[in-house]
Design a protein around this motif. Sequence first.
Motif, mmCIF file in Angstrom:
data_model
loop_
_atom_site.group_PDB
_atom_site.id
_atom_site.type_symbol
_atom_site.label_atom_id
_atom_site.label_comp_id
_atom_site.label_asym_id
_atom_site.label_seq_id
_atom_site.Cartn_x
_atom_site.Cartn_y
_atom_site.Cartn_z
ATOM 1 N N GLN A 19 -2.244 12.790 -5.391
ATOM 2 C CA GLN A 19 -3.560 13.217 -5.850
ATOM 3 C C GLN A 19 -3.628 14.732 -5.982
ATOM 4 O OE1 GLN A 19 -5.914 11.245 -2.866
ATOM 5 N NE2 GLN A 19 -6.386 9.524 -4.226
ATOM 6 N N ALA A 20 -3.042 15.446 -5.027
ATOM 7 C CA ALA A 20 -3.045 16.904 -5.071
ATOM 8 C C ALA A 20 -2.245 17.410 -6.255
ATOM 9 C CB ALA A 20 -2.494 17.479 -3.774
ATOM 10 N N VAL A 21 -1.092 16.820 -6.496
ATOM 11 C CA VAL A 21 -0.240 17.260 -7.594
ATOM 12 C C VAL A 21 -0.928 17.027 -8.929
ATOM 13 C CG1 VAL A 21 1.897 16.726 -8.840
ATOM 14 C CG2 VAL A 21 1.946 17.018 -6.356
ATOM 15 N N PHE A 22 -1.514 15.842 -9.121
ATOM 16 C CA PHE A 22 -2.097 15.544 -10.409
ATOM 17 C C PHE A 22 -3.475 16.159 -10.599
ATOM 18 C CE2 PHE A 22 1.049 12.102 -10.076
ATOM 19 C CZ PHE A 22 1.786 12.437 -11.203
ATOM 20 N N SER A 23 -4.167 16.500 -9.533
ATOM 21 C CA SER A 23 -5.500 17.078 -9.700
ATOM 22 C C SER A 23 -5.460 18.543 -10.062
ATOM 23 C CB SER A 23 -6.341 16.877 -8.447
ATOM 24 O OG SER A 23 -5.821 17.638 -7.373
ATOM 25 N N ASP A 24 -4.403 19.268 -9.657
ATOM 26 C CA ASP A 24 -4.365 20.685 -10.014
ATOM 27 C C ASP A 24 -3.368 21.001 -11.128
ATOM 28 O OD1 ASP A 24 -1.864 20.772 -8.838
ATOM 29 O OD2 ASP A 24 -2.434 22.074 -7.195
ATOM 30 N N GLY A 25 -2.810 19.959 -11.740
ATOM 31 C CA GLY A 25 -1.963 20.159 -12.898
ATOM 32 C C GLY A 25 -0.526 20.542 -12.599
ATOM 33 N N ARG A 26 -0.159 20.631 -11.330
ATOM 34 C CA ARG A 26 1.234 20.967 -10.994
ATOM 35 C C ARG A 26 2.139 19.798 -11.340
ATOM 36 N NH1 ARG A 26 1.856 22.151 -5.103
ATOM 37 N NH2 ARG A 26 0.242 20.589 -4.923
ATOM 38 N N ARG A 27 3.382 20.111 -11.617
ATOM 39 C CA ARG A 27 4.406 19.091 -11.865
ATOM 40 C C ARG A 27 5.418 19.131 -10.741
ATOM 41 N NH1 ARG A 27 2.424 16.046 -15.749
ATOM 42 N NH2 ARG A 27 1.994 17.118 -17.653
ATOM 43 N N GLN A 40 0.843 -1.188 0.000
ATOM 44 C CA GLN A 40 0.000 0.000 0.000
ATOM 45 C C GLN A 40 0.883 1.245 0.000
ATOM 46 O OE1 GLN A 40 -3.080 -0.909 -0.948
ATOM 47 N NE2 GLN A 40 -3.844 0.617 0.445
ATOM 48 N N MET A 41 0.479 2.218 -0.798
ATOM 49 C CA MET A 41 1.168 3.496 -0.800
ATOM 50 C C MET A 41 0.808 4.208 0.503
ATOM 51 S SD MET A 41 0.689 6.725 -3.420
ATOM 52 C CE MET A 41 1.391 5.927 -4.840
ATOM 53 N N PRO A 42 1.797 4.789 1.197
ATOM 54 C CA PRO A 42 1.472 5.537 2.424
ATOM 55 C C PRO A 42 0.431 6.616 2.125
ATOM 56 C CG PRO A 42 3.840 5.262 2.197
ATOM 57 C CD PRO A 42 3.220 4.780 0.920
ATOM 58 N N LEU A 43 -0.493 6.802 3.047
ATOM 59 C CA LEU A 43 -1.610 7.719 2.847
ATOM 60 C C LEU A 43 -1.141 9.138 2.525
ATOM 61 C CD1 LEU A 43 -4.647 8.101 2.772
ATOM 62 C CD2 LEU A 43 -4.607 8.458 5.246
ATOM 63 N N ASP A 44 -0.118 9.624 3.224
ATOM 64 C CA ASP A 44 0.377 10.981 2.955
ATOM 65 C C ASP A 44 0.920 11.112 1.533
ATOM 66 O OD1 ASP A 44 -0.331 11.778 5.496
ATOM 67 O OD2 ASP A 44 1.687 11.546 6.324
ATOM 68 N N LEU A 45 1.627 10.098 1.074
ATOM 69 C CA LEU A 45 2.167 10.119 -0.283
ATOM 70 C C LEU A 45 1.035 10.052 -1.309
ATOM 71 C CD1 LEU A 45 4.596 10.163 -2.141
ATOM 72 C CD2 LEU A 45 4.764 7.683 -1.881
ATOM 73 N N ARG A 46 0.014 9.237 -1.038
ATOM 74 C CA ARG A 46 -1.140 9.150 -1.942
ATOM 75 C C ARG A 46 -1.837 10.512 -2.035
ATOM 76 N NH1 ARG A 46 -4.057 5.191 -4.057
ATOM 77 N NH2 ARG A 46 -3.052 3.618 -2.779
ATOM 78 N N ARG A 47 -2.034 11.176 -0.896
ATOM 79 C CA ARG A 47 -2.696 12.497 -0.907
ATOM 80 C C ARG A 47 -1.870 13.516 -1.681
ATOM 81 N NH1 ARG A 47 -4.627 12.245 5.327
ATOM 82 N NH2 ARG A 47 -6.541 11.076 4.943
#
Length: 88
Positions: A79-87, A69-76
Amino acid sequence: MSSGRGNAFTKTRRCPSTELLVLFSCGELSSKNAADQISQHLDDCGFCATELHLLAAHRPTQERYRPVQMPLDLRRLAQAVFSDGRRV
């Protein structure tokens, strides 16, 4: 080997999956018909023939790995990086 698909060197919907190519390269396909279809496909598809060559050179190990399982903090964060288009 000509692909008959123009100059695109890419996997298409007609191509067998990598998993099927692994089974084919190991001689572990469940049916001769499937092996014959893949063999015929390889005659016409340079991409899959190249992928098969690569798979044969780097055979998968018999050792099985368990996904973790991916650690929850890393998953969040992901998700934040890819949802707002940041690289990153």
